[in-house]
Design a protein around this motif. Structure first.
Motif, short mmCIF file in Angstrom:
data_model
loop_
_atom_site.label_atom_id
_atom_site.label_comp_id
_atom_site.label_asym_id
_atom_site.label_seq_id
_atom_site.Cartn_x
_atom_site.Cartn_y
_atom_site.Cartn_z
N VAL A 330 0.83 -1.24 0.10
CA VAL A 330 -0.26 0.04 0.05
C VAL A 330 0.85 1.15 -0.10
O VAL A 330 1.72 1.46 0.87
N MET A 381 -7.83 -7.26 -0.88
CA MET A 381 -7.79 -6.20 -1.66
C MET A 381 -8.99 -5.44 -2.02
O MET A 381 -9.31 -4.20 -1.79
N GLU A 382 -10.12 -6.14 -2.00
CA GLU A 382 -11.29 -5.61 -1.94
C GLU A 382 -11.66 -4.80 -1.00
O GLU A 382 -12.16 -3.81 -0.89
N ARG A 385 -9.51 -1.50 -0.54
CA ARG A 385 -9.96 -0.52 -1.25
C ARG A 385 -11.40 0.14 -1.16
O ARG A 385 -11.61 1.38 -1.19
N HIS A 386 -11.97 -0.71 -0.17
CA HIS A 386 -13.52 0.01 0.19
C HIS A 386 -13.16 0.87 1.55
O HIS A 386 -13.67 1.65 1.78
N GLY A 390 -8.88 7.73 -1.40
CA GLY A 390 -8.53 7.38 -2.38
C GLY A 390 -7.02 7.59 -3.06
O GLY A 390 -6.61 7.35 -4.04
N THR A 393 -2.51 3.74 -3.38
CA THR A 393 -2.30 2.79 -4.29
C THR A 393 -2.05 1.37 -3.85
O THR A 393 -1.33 1.49 -2.81
N TYR A 394 -2.78 0.49 -4.56
CA TYR A 394 -2.63 -1.00 -3.87
C TYR A 394 -1.97 -1.94 -4.95
O TYR A 394 -2.19 -1.79 -6.03
#
Length: 471
Positions: A330, A381-382, A385-386, A390, A393-394
């Protein structure tokens, strides 16, 4: 061994020691050997080898509507248990065989229900997967009765293990202890050997729960703590806990003594020895646990106790590795210095109940790397991201592994990491990430899956773990 005076032992038998009638009869003879000397023995059993995985596959097949595949696998499970019951002397009209038939029919109905609903909740999955142990416990009872011992089998819930509602990874509630003493104490006093279906408990509402993979060890220690047993013996198909996986390192040795902390680190880092939480119930009382070889019952195996037992010049006890790991990096310049951001990342992982194998953070605070099992990577990952802002970056890399050295003797000893890194460099291992536990019981590194075996052998040799240990 028989010279030692024990009044109460909890003996746990794993899947390979329950895999067919011959294995079950042998396991029963081990329990009988001590029971005949007047020791009270509580037997805790795993499912027959392979059955837990088969039940999970059957449940998944039913959920996707493939009832034919589910029924074929169920027929194999039925045949395997019925054949073993017959070989262990169970007559077709006997109570035990009738009970097995009823259990198998209930299992068939549960699978059919999943098929009709096309839905497999964590609660349904626990109900179905716990049948492995519910079916193997009556077979152990038969085997013990064949050896002229009085036995009585019960589910984990009936034995008194009461858990929270965290299906798939339930934890015992404090009131279990008294229930276990009530329910098993009477049987033991009457000279009956209780056979408890491992891996499972029940909620206060009576729903079946499971304690997580390998949870039969955990069942055994929960029962031992409540009954104030002298020791817990986990019978395995190995000599004890080894300094490395003997299939990878041919000169791996048995470890004579480990502390609870060392065993938890080893279990956490992939050594298929014990459930990572198995020793937690023993920590208050200090009840020792022995990992013993069913093939060589007189061999002392590995003693797991409260204190670390250090050999001078031997800071590291074992090398272990977890394959098929994903690294998630991350990145976000400046953002990761903000504590709330880091906390939201870890919160997201925790909510998804994902195992974090390693964490490392760069000093500039601009990136955090997380190592997690490949199987959980997509969900992780999901979730990340949630959860987060913003500006991050992953990036995900799969096909990695985590190699760890474990040992209480590393605490405060200089040069341990250096020795490890030198060995890895000489084996031309590419190190992707480094993390040292604050407990100082382990140092772990992320490396490529393809380099695990060579790296494990190099590190094992560098710490002199191959030779016979000087006592």
């Amino acid at each position: 061994m028989s010279g030692m005076s024990h009044s109460l032992l909890v003996m746990k038998f794993g899947g390979t020691n329950m895999q067919d009638a011959a294995a079950i009869r042998h396991s029963a003879s081990l329990a009988a050997r001590w029971a005949r000397q007047g020791v009270k023995v509580v037997v805790v059993v795993s499912a027959m080898a392979g059955v837990t995985n088969a039940l999970l596959s059957i449940a998944d097949a039913a959920e996707t509507g493939d009832i034919a595949a589910a029924n074929d696998s169920l027929a194999e499970i039925r045949h395997r248990h019925m054949a073993a019951a017959g070989e262990l002397g169970g007559r077709p009209d006997s109570a035990t065989v009738r009970e097995l038939r009823e259990l198998l029919e209930t299992l068939r109905q549960a699978i059919y229900g999943v098929y009709l609903l096309r839905e497999l909740s964590p609660r349904s999955r626990d109900l179905i997967v716990a049948f492995g142990e519910r079916l193997s416990a009556p077979l152990m009872s038969l085997a013990l009765e064949g050896l002229e011992l009085r036995a009585h089998h019960l589910t984990g819930g009936a034995a008194g293990i009461l858990t929270d509602r965290h299906f798939g990874g339930a934890r015992p509630l404090p009131q279990s202890a008294e229930r276990i003493r009530d329910r098993l104490g009477g049987l033991l006093d009457a000279g009956v050997t209780p056979v408890v279906a491992g891996f499972m408990g029940e909620t206060e509402g009576g729903s079946v729960t499971t304690l997580g993979r390998g949870g039969t060890d955990y069942s055994a220690t929960i029962l031992a703590e409540a009954l104030r047993a002298d020791e817990v013996w986990a019978w395995k198909d190995v000599d004890g806990v080894m300094t490395a996986d003997p299939r990878v390192v041919p000169d791996a040795q048995n470890i004579e003594v480990l502390s609870y902390g060392e065993v938890m680190e080893l279990a956490y880092f992939g050594a298929k020895v014990l459930h990572p939480l198995a020793v937690t119930p023993l920590q208050d009382s200090g009840i020792p646990l022995r990992v013993k070889s069913a093939a060589d019952p007189d061999f002392p195996g590995t003693l797991v106790q409260r204190e670390t037992h250090n050999t001078p010049g031997r800071p590291v006890k074992a090398v272990t590795a977890i394959r098929n790991v994903s690294l998630i990096n991350v990145t976000g310049a400046g953002v990761l210095g903000v504590p709330e951001v880091v906390s939201s990342l870890f919160g997201a992982i925790a909510r998804e109940n994902i195992t974090l194998l390693m964490v490392s953070q760069s000093s500039s605070m601009s990136n955090v790397s997380l190592a997690i099992p490949d199987a959980d990577a997509a969900r992780a990952m999901e979730a990340l991201r949630h959860s987060a802002t913003g500006e991050l970056t992953y990036e995900q890399q799969t096909g990695k592994a985590v190699l760890a050295i474990v040992g209480g003797g590393m605490r405060g000893q200089l040069g341990v990491s250096a020795r490890m890194f030198t060995a890895l460099a000489e084996a031309q291992t590419n190190i992707l990430m480094i993390s040292q536990g604050s407990s100082e019981l382990n140092v772990s590194v992320a490396i490529e899956n393809t380099e695990v075996d060579a790296a494990t052998r190099a590190v094992h040799a560098a710490f002199g773990l191959g030779g016979p240990a000087e006592a």
